[in-house]
Design an enzyme around this catalytic site. Structure first.
Site, mmCIF file in Angstrom:
data_model
loop_
_atom_site.group_PDB
_atom_site.id
_atom_site.type_symbol
_atom_site.label_atom_id
_atom_site.label_comp_id
_atom_site.label_asym_id
_atom_site.label_seq_id
_atom_site.Cartn_x
_atom_site.Cartn_y
_atom_site.Cartn_z
ATOM 1 N N ASP A 185 36.384 43.247 -60.839
ATOM 2 C CA ASP A 185 35.223 43.844 -61.847
ATOM 3 C C ASP A 185 35.339 43.158 -63.047
ATOM 4 O O ASP A 185 36.296 42.859 -63.421
ATOM 5 C CB ASP A 185 35.651 45.352 -62.042
ATOM 6 C CG ASP A 185 34.439 46.100 -61.513
ATOM 7 O OD1 ASP A 185 33.578 45.825 -61.764
ATOM 8 O OD2 ASP A 185 34.804 47.453 -61.798
ATOM 9 N N ARG A 231 38.611 56.704 -54.401
ATOM 10 C CA ARG A 231 37.548 57.182 -53.785
ATOM 11 C C ARG A 231 37.819 58.129 -52.548
ATOM 12 O O ARG A 231 38.495 57.355 -51.685
ATOM 13 C CB ARG A 231 36.472 56.522 -53.917
ATOM 14 C CG ARG A 231 35.951 55.837 -55.073
ATOM 15 C CD ARG A 231 34.417 54.990 -55.125
ATOM 16 N NE ARG A 231 34.410 54.029 -56.194
ATOM 17 C CZ ARG A 231 33.722 53.201 -56.140
ATOM 18 N NH1 ARG A 231 33.010 52.873 -55.137
ATOM 19 N NH2 ARG A 231 33.718 52.366 -57.259
ATOM 20 N N LYS A 254 20.083 46.854 -59.192
ATOM 21 C CA LYS A 254 21.064 45.839 -58.736
ATOM 22 C C LYS A 254 20.609 44.674 -57.937
ATOM 23 O O LYS A 254 19.577 44.969 -57.274
ATOM 24 C CB LYS A 254 22.518 46.664 -58.150
ATOM 25 C CG LYS A 254 22.108 47.487 -56.897
ATOM 26 C CD LYS A 254 23.405 48.054 -56.353
ATOM 27 C CE LYS A 254 23.033 48.615 -55.046
ATOM 28 N NZ LYS A 254 24.144 49.285 -54.302
ATOM 29 N N HIS A 262 27.140 44.786 -64.802
ATOM 30 C CA HIS A 262 28.299 44.883 -64.009
ATOM 31 C C HIS A 262 28.282 43.978 -63.071
ATOM 32 O O HIS A 262 27.273 43.800 -62.109
ATOM 33 C CB HIS A 262 28.207 46.493 -63.375
ATOM 34 C CG HIS A 262 27.854 47.543 -64.027
ATOM 35 N ND1 HIS A 262 28.870 48.589 -64.443
ATOM 36 C CD2 HIS A 262 27.023 47.827 -64.974
ATOM 37 C CE1 HIS A 262 28.409 49.377 -65.404
ATOM 38 N NE2 HIS A 262 27.166 49.106 -65.573
ATOM 39 N N CYS A 313 34.100 50.750 -65.043
ATOM 40 C CA CYS A 313 33.135 50.546 -66.085
ATOM 41 C C CYS A 313 33.298 51.431 -67.527
ATOM 42 O O CYS A 313 33.250 50.890 -68.506
ATOM 43 C CB CYS A 313 31.789 50.453 -65.457
ATOM 44 S SG CYS A 313 31.530 51.493 -64.402
ATOM 45 N N HIS A 321 32.395 43.305 -66.717
ATOM 46 C CA HIS A 321 31.409 43.992 -67.340
ATOM 47 C C HIS A 321 30.988 42.859 -68.589
ATOM 48 O O HIS A 321 31.895 42.403 -69.397
ATOM 49 C CB HIS A 321 31.747 45.310 -67.791
ATOM 50 C CG HIS A 321 31.809 46.368 -66.876
ATOM 51 N ND1 HIS A 321 33.289 46.547 -66.070
ATOM 52 C CD2 HIS A 321 31.003 46.920 -65.753
ATOM 53 C CE1 HIS A 321 33.060 47.371 -65.072
ATOM 54 N NE2 HIS A 321 31.739 47.469 -65.017
ATOM 55 N N GLN A 326 38.803 46.276 -57.455
ATOM 56 C CA GLN A 326 37.660 45.438 -57.417
ATOM 57 C C GLN A 326 37.859 44.198 -58.348
ATOM 58 O O GLN A 326 38.502 44.334 -59.605
ATOM 59 C CB GLN A 326 36.756 46.613 -58.092
ATOM 60 C CG GLN A 326 36.165 47.530 -57.149
ATOM 61 C CD GLN A 326 35.072 48.555 -57.911
ATOM 62 O OE1 GLN A 326 35.362 48.858 -59.017
ATOM 63 N NE2 GLN A 326 34.083 48.602 -57.334
#
Length: 649
Positions: A390, A370, A475, A521, A341, A392, A388
């Protein structure tokens, strides 16, 4: 004092009354049948004093499952007592067995021990027999408040209990629970007697555990058990465990050559093998098509970033335990990317934006890193490097609801495509008492209200989980139940007013003034690694045609049919289907068996008759079992398979 019964009536009791006192006041039969209670919605036992004015419900032997955490915790004490008796039977003194913690957990319990000699799983039947004997003795389980000095005297031989007792405030009550000659330091709650506990339990495994989870502390031996209200529930659970073993994505991933984890590459860093890469790319292509139709724009960002980027976003401070350590490059500090992000925010900020430009939807299959502790790594479902799906969305506040609903629609479509129809929806909000959240109360309240309003508008059942929000925003999580009843948290949608503020990004409004966008997100898969791991187990490796890395096996009956088989293979591959010929020297039945073991969904068997008629015999694996068709026109079948592949069936 008084308590309130389920029908709304008040029951007057003596000060300090327990749920057992309440049951006795109602009737002797109820007192005999009672096992536990709830007080203001919280499970409690029959021995603990009730708060004045509590709304109570008594749980009886008709529904022992309603008190499952209590009987599981009590069975943990029975295990602890049985292990003590087991070692006394081997000639050790009773004080030789020292004990750490022993809570109830989902489906069962565990107990930590410091033992005079290691316990093995071969000892489990003997310990289970002692446990059943303790249940048969029907020992009363009693609760007592004691002072700190008496508690220390009772457990002076056990350094773990001494440490726990010493750490308690002097004015905090200390409770003991006793059954027969077994006494334990415990807050409870418990069943009233061992004879009321269900006999449907089983010891499952043993492992090492650091005392209080600290690697600098002594290593204890942890024994796990499962327990259910009925034998049928236990047997069903054990059957599900066996089915889970058969579907284990680590086992199937190796057998189907989907992925590997090489210690020379690193723990938690999966390598995608050719078959797994096909599966991964099919998933990505599916989602990219959906995103293209919804006007997402693809972006690519680097795998590392300047440390200041993650300090500005707050990821460095708020996820410090899961970040990899920074590295110094040319007097600057960089870090492996923990989130996509912040990078997408900087892409948004790379040029001025007008209200007419919004929404801006940026999507990336972005790899992030991570740190997970070694003991928590698990195949593809818990890794240190993952990709991910992902995206945005940067939108105006008046666009937020429509964009959120579109993402919700996309995520539900994704789950339904893979037969994940048993879904529950969980709204994660902040815990107002915690200081881990950033941003103003006003922004948080707006974001939480908008998520709840949007989910309610489409009629989805949901629960609200305070404290489950990300540090920057609330979320909506999608929790799916797979074919054997296990729950997995997959996709997520988050509403974020805070990162736009932290990065000070704007758009020019219709009024010519600067305005702050809102971020959404979203990640329908969550991560490709975790999603694939779950998908392998959900399908048991039997993927539908479009997903199967190896789609079609062509089996020639004899060597003279090899040329025909290879010609069909070329036609199928030319059409975009993944076909392969087994021209080995094995007999036909062995080739068919090998294709089945490899979980190839479609087998085409060709012999003299098929070759003469430009036909094939078709054998297919499916959810309903194996089906066969003989003498099928190859040209018609090719069209059929292409249509199914393109329809993702």
């Amino acid at each position: 004092m008084h308590v309130i019964l389920p029908d709304g009536k008040q029951l007057e009791l003596q000060h300090g009354a327990t749920a057992l006192d309440a049951a006795k006041a109602i009737g002797s039969r109820l007192a005999q049948d009672a096992l536990a209670a709830t007080a203001n919605g919280q499970l409690t036992d029959l021995m603990t004093p009730l708060p004045d004015g509590a709304a109570i419900t008594l749980i009886t032997k008709k529904k022992p499952g309603d008190a499952a955490p209590l009987f599981r915790h009590s069975l943990g004490h029975v295990l602890s007592q049985a292990v003590g008796e087991f070692y006394v039977g081997k000639g050790f003194p009773a004080t030789a067995v020292k004990r750490g913690v022993g809570p109830a957990i989902e489906n069962g319990f565990y107990q930590d021990f410091d033992l005079p000699a290691p316990l093995s799983e071969e000892d489990f039947p003997a310990i289970e027999a002692i446990m059943q004997g303790i249940l048969g003795r029907n020992l009363d389980i009693t609760r007592a408040d004691v002072g700190k000095a008496a508690a220390l005297e009772q457990f002076g031989y056990d350094p773990y209990k001494v440490e726990l007792i010493t750490a308690l405030p002097d004015d905090e009550p200390i409770t003991f629970y006793t059954q027969g000659d077994y006494v334990d330091l415990c807050r409870g709650p418990h069943f009233p007697r061992t004879g009321a506990l269900p006999t449907a339990f089983k010891l499952m495994s043993t492992s090492s555990a650091y005392w209080r989870g600290d690697a600098s502390n002594p290593t204890l031996q942890r024994v796990y058990g499962v327990a259910f209200a009925t034998q049928k529930e236990l047997e069903e659970y054990l059957e599900r465990l066996e089915e889970a073993k058969r579907r284990d994505h680590r086992k199937l991933g190796k057998e189907m050559e989907l992925f590997t984890i090489d210690p020379l590459v690193g723990k938690g860093l999966p390598l995608w093998l050719p078959n797994g890469t096909i599966l991964r790319e099919e998933l990505a292509a599916f989602l990219k098509e959906q995103q293209f139709a919804r006007r997402y724009q693809g972006v690519i960002t680097p795998n590392i970033g300047n440390l200041e980027l993650y300090k500005t976003s707050g990821h460095y401070q708020n996820y410090s335990e899961s970040n990899f350590s920074p590295i110094t490059v040319d007097d600057e500090q960089y870090m492996l990317k923990p989130m996509n992000c912040p990078h997408h925010v900087r892409i948004y900020a790379s040029k001025p934006r007008s209200y007419r430009d919004l929404p801006v939807r940026l999507a990336e299959f972005g790899t992030v890193y991570r740190y997970e502790q070694s003991g928590e790594l698990n195949g593809l479902t818990r890794v240190r490097g993952f990709t991910q799906d992902d995206a945005h969305i940067f939108c105006r506040p008046d666009q937020l609801k429509k964009e959120f609903l579109d993402v919700l629609d996309l995520t539900v479509l994704v789950l339904k495509t893979f037969g994940m129809n048993d879904v529950r929806f969980r709204v994660g909000t902040r815990d107002a008492s915690s200081d881990k959240y950033v941003g103003s109360d006003e922004n948080w309240e707006a974001a939480e209200a908008q998520i709840i309003e949007a989910v309610g508008e489409v009629g989805l059942p949901f629960t609200v989980e305070p404290g489950d929000a990300a540090f920057y925003g609330p979320k909506l999580d999608f929790v799916i139940k797979d074919v054997i009843g296990r729950e997995w948290q997959l996709g997520t949608i988050q509403v974020d007013y805070n990162l736009p503020e932290r990065f000070d990004i704007w758009y020019t409004g219709e009024d010519g003034q600067d305005h702050r966008p809102v971020m959404i997100h979203r990640a329908p898969f969550g991560s490709l690694e975790r999603f694939v791991g779950i998908l392998i187990e959900h399908y048991g490796g039997d993927f539908p045609l479009w997903l199967a890395p190896r789609q079609i096996a062509i089996v020639p009956i004899a060597d003279r049919h090899n040329d025909y088989a290879h010609a069909l293979e070329q036609e199928l591959r030319g059409a975009g289907l993944r076909a392969e010929v087994d021209d080995s020297s094995n007999r036909m039945n062995a080739k068919v068996r090998q294709a089945e073991l490899s979980k190839i969904p479609v087998m085409l068997i060709v012999g003299d008759q098929e070759q003469e008629a430009r036909a094939v015999s078709v054998r297919e694996r499916g959810a309903a079992g194996t089906s066969e068709r003989k003498g099928v026109s190859f040209d018609a079948l090719k069209v059929e398979l292409l249509e199914r592949y393109r329809a993702r069936a």
